[in-house]
Design an enzyme around this catalytic site. Sequence first.
Site, short mmCIF file in Angstrom:
data_model
loop_
_atom_site.label_atom_id
_atom_site.label_comp_id
_atom_site.label_asym_id
_atom_site.label_seq_id
_atom_site.Cartn_x
_atom_site.Cartn_y
_atom_site.Cartn_z
N LYS A 1 -1.65 -1.60 9.82
CA LYS A 1 -1.79 -0.44 10.69
C LYS A 1 -1.94 -0.86 12.15
O LYS A 1 -1.44 -0.19 13.06
CB LYS A 1 -2.97 0.42 10.24
CG LYS A 1 -2.75 1.10 8.89
CD LYS A 1 -1.53 2.03 8.90
CE LYS A 1 -1.39 2.82 7.63
NZ LYS A 1 -0.23 3.75 7.64
N TYR B 1 -4.51 -3.87 4.80
CA TYR B 1 -4.16 -2.52 5.28
C TYR B 1 -4.43 -2.39 6.78
O TYR B 1 -3.59 -1.89 7.53
CB TYR B 1 -4.97 -1.49 4.51
CG TYR B 1 -4.78 -0.06 4.93
CD1 TYR B 1 -3.68 0.66 4.51
CD2 TYR B 1 -5.73 0.57 5.73
CE1 TYR B 1 -3.51 2.00 4.89
CE2 TYR B 1 -5.58 1.89 6.11
CZ TYR B 1 -4.48 2.61 5.68
OH TYR B 1 -4.33 3.92 6.07
N THR C 1 -6.12 13.62 1.20
CA THR C 1 -4.77 13.47 0.66
C THR C 1 -4.85 12.95 -0.77
O THR C 1 -5.92 12.53 -1.23
CB THR C 1 -3.96 12.47 1.50
OG1 THR C 1 -4.57 11.16 1.36
CG2 THR C 1 -3.94 12.86 2.98
N ASP D 1 12.66 3.67 -2.85
CA ASP D 1 11.54 2.81 -2.46
C ASP D 1 11.67 2.52 -0.97
O ASP D 1 12.68 1.97 -0.52
CB ASP D 1 11.60 1.51 -3.27
CG ASP D 1 10.43 0.58 -2.98
OD1 ASP D 1 9.69 0.81 -2.01
OD2 ASP D 1 10.26 -0.40 -3.74
N ASN E 1 5.76 8.01 8.45
CA ASN E 1 4.51 8.34 7.77
C ASN E 1 4.31 7.57 6.47
O ASN E 1 3.18 7.38 6.02
CB ASN E 1 4.47 9.85 7.49
CG ASN E 1 3.40 10.22 6.51
OD1 ASN E 1 2.21 10.23 6.84
ND2 ASN E 1 3.80 10.52 5.28
#
Length: 258
Positions: free
Chosen positions: A161, A157, A192, A66, A93
């Site tokens: 970022k 999110y 993806t 994890d 990433n």
Amino acid sequence: MVTEGALHGQRVVVTGGTSGIGRAVVLAAGEAGADVAFCGHSAEGADDLIRHLSERGRQVLFQTFDIADEPALRDFALQAQQALGGIDALINNAGTNFFRGVLEATRADIARCFEVDFYPAWALSNALFPALKVSGGIVVNVASVHARRTQPGSFPYNAAKAALVALTQAQALDWGPHGVRAVAIAPGLIDTPLAERWFETQSDPAQARAEAAERQPLRRLGRSEDVAHLIVSLLSRAGGFLTGTTLTIDGGVGARLE
């Protein structure tokens, strides 16, 4: 395409390396001549990558854990340095999508998002900084177009970022005098497994995918290989004076005035 031998002798670490952009980076770096240490939340897909790179004579290390487990992350950093004999590049990433409205997001949502999408990049970069200082290496942080321009219901999110972009700037300034570069990548809609899972939540997944592609100036979704080839170019001499900046790879969507 990646030039064969462009990264000959380089030692590259990739997080989230078993699928999507991370998987494409592992393949592209290996095909360009680099030895690679990578990790993933699960081992699914890792065997094929290991075999592919090993058959090309690359040194390969893989671990599964994890990414939010900091002791495991630091152990991975140590094992990567020992296995590869040093580190020339780190590609942060690993991450996942956490989409909530600002009012709907809980403190636990925000904490878990940052534990996956931000803190591991900071911790692993710090753990590998001594090795990167020796090699004059580079950190590449995979952020998102959401770091600059976002959509309703995309919190926290977009905040995580954006924090990666800020981290990149701080790393460039703090570590530049030691010869270490830091660059962020801001992908747009890339095809993806994460994107596929989002499409599957729509009432008509095929139509949602087609409409998303139609919104792109290039009339297609981005591919993981598009991002991977950009990252590999940053690790080569072509990117030698790039640091402290964020490169957007969104197929031209950001050029449109809405």
